[in-house]
Design an enzyme around this catalytic site. Structure first.
Site, PDB file in Angstrom:
ATOM      1  N   GLU A   1     -11.887  -0.041  -3.095  1.00  0.00           N
ATOM      2  CA  GLU A   1     -11.242   0.360  -1.842  1.00  0.00           C
ATOM      3  C   GLU A   1     -10.056   1.257  -2.176  1.00  0.00           C
ATOM      4  O   GLU A   1      -9.861   1.651  -3.326  1.00  0.00           O
ATOM      5  CB  GLU A   1     -10.788  -0.880  -1.046  1.00  0.00           C
ATOM      6  CG  GLU A   1      -9.767  -1.742  -1.773  1.00  0.00           C
ATOM      7  CD  GLU A   1      -9.264  -2.895  -0.923  1.00  0.00           C
ATOM      8  OE1 GLU A   1      -9.421  -2.850   0.300  1.00  0.00           O
ATOM      9  OE2 GLU A   1      -8.690  -3.843  -1.498  1.00  0.00           O
TER      10      GLU A   1
ATOM     11  N   ASP B   1       0.817  -1.221   0.000  1.00  0.00           N
ATOM     12  CA  ASP B   1       0.000   0.000   0.000  1.00  0.00           C
ATOM     13  C   ASP B   1       0.852   1.274   0.000  1.00  0.00           C
ATOM     14  O   ASP B   1       0.671   2.157   0.842  1.00  0.00           O
ATOM     15  CB  ASP B   1      -0.919   0.028   1.233  1.00  0.00           C
ATOM     16  CG  ASP B   1      -1.692  -1.261   1.426  1.00  0.00           C
ATOM     17  OD1 ASP B   1      -2.219  -1.781   0.429  1.00  0.00           O
ATOM     18  OD2 ASP B   1      -1.769  -1.745   2.573  1.00  0.00           O
TER      19      ASP B   1
END
Length: 674
Positions: free
Chosen positions: A223, A32
């Site tokens: 997301e 991420d």
């Protein structure tokens, strides 16, 4: 094939600096990756996947803390260590292992770090907290409570041109809202939202939620929002599952985007930035930004955990825009981005392009952070690694890490598989052998397969160029990394009109005139007996008048003159060599009862003013004052000191000084080499 060894150049080493291509972080999992530019330097704030401890779900994401990494060239990254951990979040569950994708922005003279975590007390879902610091690397101080009205994960903050900040997060779709000036509260009233009832689960009470749903996005799971502005367009980018999820199907995530003229939409969905991973890694998560005039996308993939896609690693690619502002689809590469300095450790197994038969695989499937190897299976196989800056290489050699078979022959070429030869390695690999011209033998690693060896350069490219590794032998080999290193500065050239030199404080003579070495057939130094040397020195000295060799006037940087390095520097015979050395000593007065104190690696013969004064026979190892002459006289005015050194397979050097009756160095004279 019989795998004998990987030739390895010396590794650059620093515990906090990671030299990398894709993936960019090589010693830990880093998923991420949110990238930000602060003070003209790139910072990456990833989540940190770790193996699940006992008691935690073993097949799920597990994250306990955050690191931050920085770089100025996008190829070497400094790990600044842990900036926040689950134990230091006052409102968070210290054993939740739920510190998922974060973000960090700068405003009001402070750095604001936004992160999700599971709250204490068994409260449902996730909350988003803020930690504040005076530096992009911390230390960060966590706010006592999470942001009210934010129930979800993957926070992202966009600061608009007018200074207004907007927070985006995923939870019940993707939501966004304006932040107050204090950067730790949502601006606006919270809305009460009734939670949908799940089959077999008790009905949940309504929640108070801030912000608004982002309208105009495609159906399907979404997301990890990342918002940015370019020109007059706002971009909302996000991982999105576009595949069919019916009948138990589990397609993986793409990276997709939408555009708007407003920071909170409505959004016009445009399509895909990056397609699904070809290895079926389920997630992707990213950030997009400009750095030094180029736009980049940071994302993740499970490179170092091929059998477990909950352990991800950060990567980078260049990203481009069309004239209308839409984004061109990005293809994943192993090479990644950035210009490597040739003096860095360059992992050429992460190549830019290769012949169709080249494959890559993990060197170690248990310790995956040992990284990859690229296999070139046959004659004609090649791989290319782009964008290497050779400007730091001034007097270099190659160090190469390769696992090779008998009869291996491979070259390093410039630009193409037929390009100019930078270095060549024709060899039959033997563990005890030294490569011709190499100052060190092979060095095996602990696996007894990969070896370390230095290789002389045939040619040094200029500026930024590509290198191509080519298989030009009859056997396969695997290569891991290469590195170009500069030789230490052992000596400097003396100008013709140079000021005379002085002995150093210990009396050693550092200025010499050296003739380029001559080759001699010496395979072992054990033959250096007095009678053999007397005969051999006689033969070689008889050849001197006919030699048309070049002479070099040099000042040594050390007390000894490193003859092997002299030969290596000028591309001459390094092993099995005869060296002729001389210097001129100018004395202001006659010095009686002095002794010549010498040392040599290899045997040597010494003359003062044409008279033989000392022979050092046997297989010598050069040490100061290894041999001592009888008492001598240095005459007033000019004196000529000469020596001949002969050596076989070892590193040749020599040293000399004059000492008095008490063994103290004599320094009251000057030295020339003309």
């Amino acid at each position: 094939m019989k795998r004998i060894g990987l030739i390895t150049m010396m590794a650059l080493g620093c515990t906090n600096v990671l030299l990398a291509q894709n993936p960019i972080i090589r010693d830990q999992f880093a998923a991420d990756p949110t990238a930000r530019v602060f003070n003209n330097k790139m910072y990456v704030y990833p989540s940190h996947d770790i193996p699940a401890p006992e008691g935690q779900r073993q097949d799920w994401f597990c994250m306990a803390d955050y690191h931050v990494f920085s770089s100025e060239n996008l190829t070497d990254w400094t790990d600044h260590g842990i900036i926040l951990s689950q134990e230091t979040v006052p409102w968070g569950n210290p054993t939740a292992y739920s510190m998922w994708a974060p973000d960090c922005v700068y405003k009001n003279g402070k750095y604001y770090f936004y992160f999700p975590n599971a709250p204490k007390g068994g409260a449902r879902g996730f909350a988003v907290g803020v930690a504040i610091a005076d530096s992009p690397t911390g230390p960060f101080t966590c706010e006592a409570q999470p942001i009210k009205g934010v129930s979800g994960i993957d926070p992202c903050v966009l600061i608009d041109d007018d200074g207004t900040a907007y927070l985006y997060w995923s939870g019940m779709g993707i939501r966004g809202g304006k932040l107050k000036a204090n950067m730790v509260e949502l601006d606006g009233e919270l809305q009460e939202i009734k939670m949908p009832k799940r089959e077999g689960m008790p009905e949940m009470p309504p929640m108070k939620v801030g912000g608004q749903a982002m309208e105009g996005l495609p159906d399907g799971f979404k997301e990890g929002p990342f918002a940015f502005k370019r020109n007059d367009w706002y971009y909302l980018t996000f991982p999105w599952v576009r595949g069919d999820t019916s009948n138990g199907a589990n397609p993986t995530e793409t990276l997709a985007y939408a555009m708007s003229k407003s920071p909170l939409g409505p959004w016009d969905f445009k399509g895909i930035i990056m397609a699904e991973h070809d290895n079926h890694c389920w997630t992707n998560h990213h950030s997009i930004l400009e750095y030094k005039g180029q736009w980049y996308i940071f994302y993740h993939r499970n490179d170092f955990s091929p059998s477990m896609d909950k352990r991800r690693s950060a990567r980078i690619e260049k990203i481009s825009f069309n004239a209308d502002g839409t984004i061109q689809e990005v293809k994943q590469t192993m090479r990644g981005v950035g210009i490597n300095k040739a003096t860095e450790k360059i992992e050429v197994d992460r190549y830019s392009s290769a012949s169709g038969d080249v494959t890559t695989q993990l060197i170690d499937t248990v310790n995956t952070f040992r990284s990859y190897e690229a296999s070139l299976p046959q004659k004609g196989s090649w791989l290319r690694y782009n964008d290497i800056d050779f400007s730091p290489v001034t007097d270099g050699y190659l160090v190469v890490n390769v696992m090779a078979a008998d009869n291996t022959e491979f070259y390093v070429r410039e630009r193409t598989a037929k390009g100019k030869i930078i270095a060549k390695v024709p060899m039959t690999v033997k563990s005890e052998m030294r490569f011709p011209g190499s100052p060190t033998p092979f060095r095996r690693d602990q696996s007894n397969q990969w070896l370390t060896m230095t290789v002389p350069l045939e040619y040094t490219p200029k500026g930024v160029t590509d290198i191509v590794i080519t298989n030009e032998g009859d056997a396969a080999f695997s290569i891991n990394w290469v590195q170009f290193k500069n030789r230490p500065n052992y000596f400097s050239t003396v100008p013709t009109a140079a000021t005379p030199a002085q002995p150093d404080n210990d009396g050693f003579i550092r200025r010499w005139r050296l003739m380029e070495p001559m080759a001699v057939d010496v395979r072992s130094n054990i033959i250096f007996t007095y009678s053999w040397l007397r005969n051999k020195f006689g033969e070689e000295l008889a050849k001197l008048p006919k030699q048309k060799a070049k002479w070099y006037n040099l000042d040594s940087e050390t007390y000894n003159m490193k003859l092997f390095r002299f030969a290596e520097k000028y591309g001459k015979q390094t092993y099995g060599s005869f060296y002729w050395c001389e210097t001129v000593i100018d004395c202001p007065e006659e010095l009686q009862n002095v002794r010549l104190a010498c040392g040599s690696n290899g045997a040597s013969l010494w003359w003062l003013n044409g008279e033989e004064v000392l022979m050092l026979e046997g297989d010598r190892r050069m040490v100061e004052d290894d041999g001592m002459s009888p008492r001598l006289t240095l005459q007033k005015g000019r004196n000529t000191l000469r020596c001949a050194v002969i050596n076989g397979p070892g590193l040749a050097d020599m040293c000399a000084r004059f000492i008095d009756e008490k063994g103290k160095p004599i320094t009251n004279y000057t030295i020339n080499a003309q």
